[in-house]
Motif scaffolding. Sequence first.
Motif, PDB file in Angstrom:
ATOM      1  N   LYS A  44       0.828  -1.206   0.000  1.00 17.95           N
ATOM      2  CA  LYS A  44       0.000   0.000   0.000  1.00 17.95           C
ATOM      3  C   LYS A  44       0.864   1.258   0.000  1.00 17.95           C
ATOM      4  O   LYS A  44       0.566   2.246  -0.689  1.00 17.95           O
ATOM      5  N   GLU A  81      -8.386  -6.761  -1.467  1.00 20.95           N
ATOM      6  CA  GLU A  81      -8.251  -5.366  -1.032  1.00 20.95           C
ATOM      7  C   GLU A  81      -7.167  -4.648  -1.833  1.00 20.95           C
ATOM      8  O   GLU A  81      -7.344  -3.505  -2.266  1.00 20.95           O
ATOM      9  N   LEU A  82      -6.041  -5.324  -2.036  1.00 19.69           N
ATOM     10  CA  LEU A  82      -4.953  -4.698  -2.781  1.00 19.69           C
ATOM     11  C   LEU A  82      -5.340  -4.487  -4.241  1.00 19.69           C
ATOM     12  O   LEU A  82      -5.000  -3.461  -4.849  1.00 19.69           O
ATOM     13  N   GLU A  83      -6.054  -5.447  -4.820  1.00 17.40           N
ATOM     14  CA  GLU A  83      -6.452  -5.326  -6.228  1.00 17.40           C
ATOM     15  C   GLU A  83      -7.428  -4.183  -6.446  1.00 17.40           C
ATOM     16  O   GLU A  83      -7.406  -3.541  -7.506  1.00 17.40           O
ATOM     17  N   THR A  84      -8.279  -3.916  -5.464  1.00 12.38           N
ATOM     18  CA  THR A  84      -9.200  -2.777  -5.604  1.00 12.38           C
ATOM     19  C   THR A  84      -8.442  -1.454  -5.667  1.00 12.38           C
ATOM     20  O   THR A  84      -8.956  -0.462  -6.192  1.00 12.38           O
ATOM     21  N   LEU A  85      -7.211  -1.446  -5.141  1.00 19.31           N
ATOM     22  CA  LEU A  85      -6.376  -0.239  -5.205  1.00 19.31           C
ATOM     23  C   LEU A  85      -5.602  -0.153  -6.512  1.00 19.31           C
ATOM     24  O   LEU A  85      -4.926   0.851  -6.769  1.00 19.31           O
ATOM     25  N   ILE A 112      -3.362  -2.643  -7.414  1.00 17.95           N
ATOM     26  CA  ILE A 112      -2.093  -3.341  -7.215  1.00 17.95           C
ATOM     27  C   ILE A 112      -2.203  -4.739  -7.822  1.00 17.95           C
ATOM     28  O   ILE A 112      -3.177  -5.454  -7.578  1.00 17.95           O
ATOM     29  N   HIS A 157       2.576   1.776  -3.432  1.00 18.19           N
ATOM     30  CA  HIS A 157       1.532   2.147  -4.403  1.00 18.19           C
ATOM     31  C   HIS A 157       1.131   3.610  -4.209  1.00 18.19           C
ATOM     32  O   HIS A 157       0.979   4.346  -5.194  1.00 18.19           O
ATOM     33  N   SER A 158       0.968   4.034  -2.961  1.00 20.82           N
ATOM     34  CA  SER A 158       0.566   5.422  -2.689  1.00 20.82           C
ATOM     35  C   SER A 158       1.631   6.417  -3.129  1.00 20.82           C
ATOM     36  O   SER A 158       1.326   7.581  -3.406  1.00 20.82           O
TER      37      SER A 158
END
Length: 476
Positions: A26, A51-55, A57, A29-30
């Motif tokens: 996270k 959760e990570l894929e929704t961001l 990633i 990515h940010s």
Amino acid sequence: MNHPALYRDRQVVVLGLARSGVSAAKLFHSLGAHVIVNDKKPREQSPEAAELETLGIEVICGFHPENLITGDTALLVKNPGIPYQAPPVQQAINHGVEVVTEVEVAYWLSPAPMIGITGSNGKTTTTTWIGELLEAAGLNPIVAGNIGRPLCEAAIEASADNWIVAELSSFQLKGTVTFAPKVAVLLNIVETHLDYHGGMEDYIASKAKVFANMSESDMAVLNWDDAVCRELSGGLKPRVLPFSLTQQLETGVFIEPPYKADDTDEDARLSRQIVWRDEGGNEHAIVPVAELGIPGRHNAANALAAIAACLAAGAEPEKLVQPLREFKGVEHRLEYVCTKHGVKYYNDSKATNPTATTMSVGSLPGGVVLVAGGLDRGSDYMELLPLFRNRIKALVVLGETRGKLAHVAELAGLTAVKTVEPEEEAEATLRSAVIEASKLAEAGDIVLLSPACASWDMFTSYEQRGRIFKDSAHTL
């Protein structure tokens, strides 16, 4: 490594979907990095992936792709428990890609100074205690690291007015490059994790990395009763603040009068005082050993280390007294569970090596029915021979090491030994072990889960193992 912000538009691979991996993914990515997360666990065992894929990633589960690490990869952030022999790690090394753990990333991010606590035994207790002591001293601690909360999260939250108090494993420290805490604590060194490190030389070197980049203005807190710690103190750049149960130090934190080899814990608790002797030779009485919130010689040593770390951070000694008295320990470390039919049950699932088990049994009075066993890391467990001969009333063994432990018990002349064979579910096996232990115990005895082994042969963590033990005891 570079500052995390310098990886914008560059490829960062995060290996492992545990808490630290998710936090690192996270974070990068940010900051604009192209992040790929890889975990060989199946997708259904990786709930964090969605959760990570929704961001946005990229997450790859179930296997390690052959082309995971390429010439475009700028950095590999590795879950500490993944061995360096793993194919993606070897690929990174072959490509000249830097391999780090989350500790290194958090160090670059944090505006707050850090206290790093490491050692074979006592890390969680000492780290938690330091957090409570610093809180009482008004120094705004944030406790994180191997104790549960990812260090990257703590680093993002922190300001220059905080202290980050970080429990650090040898796995985490092995993956550091420039990490330099302001205060570093080395509690002790005993043989453990040899399956990961391949031998004591690499294990000790990994622990010693906590001191590697410290400066003359920093402070190294070392156990002067441990020969390896004393040896490592030679040639260190930071100032050394030792602690000791058995020596009255010229400078440091110690017990007065010192412990002797034949002292019982009760003798020591009744008569001894914790003292700090400063660099000017002035002695400051801190608190009687008898008033510490948790018993045992090993916890007295943890208290000395915690006091020394807090003094190094600038805490006023008088503000440490109350939390030293009020601290009642941490979950899974010699934790009282319940009393059933006059038998007390204690959860010491955090004891993942023989030394930790020996110390815990030594802190308890009366007959002990020990529940032990777990992951086989190659030890013969012969160091438990005196414990089985002199202090254990009965033994219940399970896990991969059950045969080895039963053999040591036989050599010790311990006849009350029950071997629990694996059932289909690991939880059922541990519940059976608790039932067998209850049958071997009488009113006034203690049933103690203190495995002397890691949990990974049967459970995902020592926490899971401890909670199943507690539930099993409560439902007897």
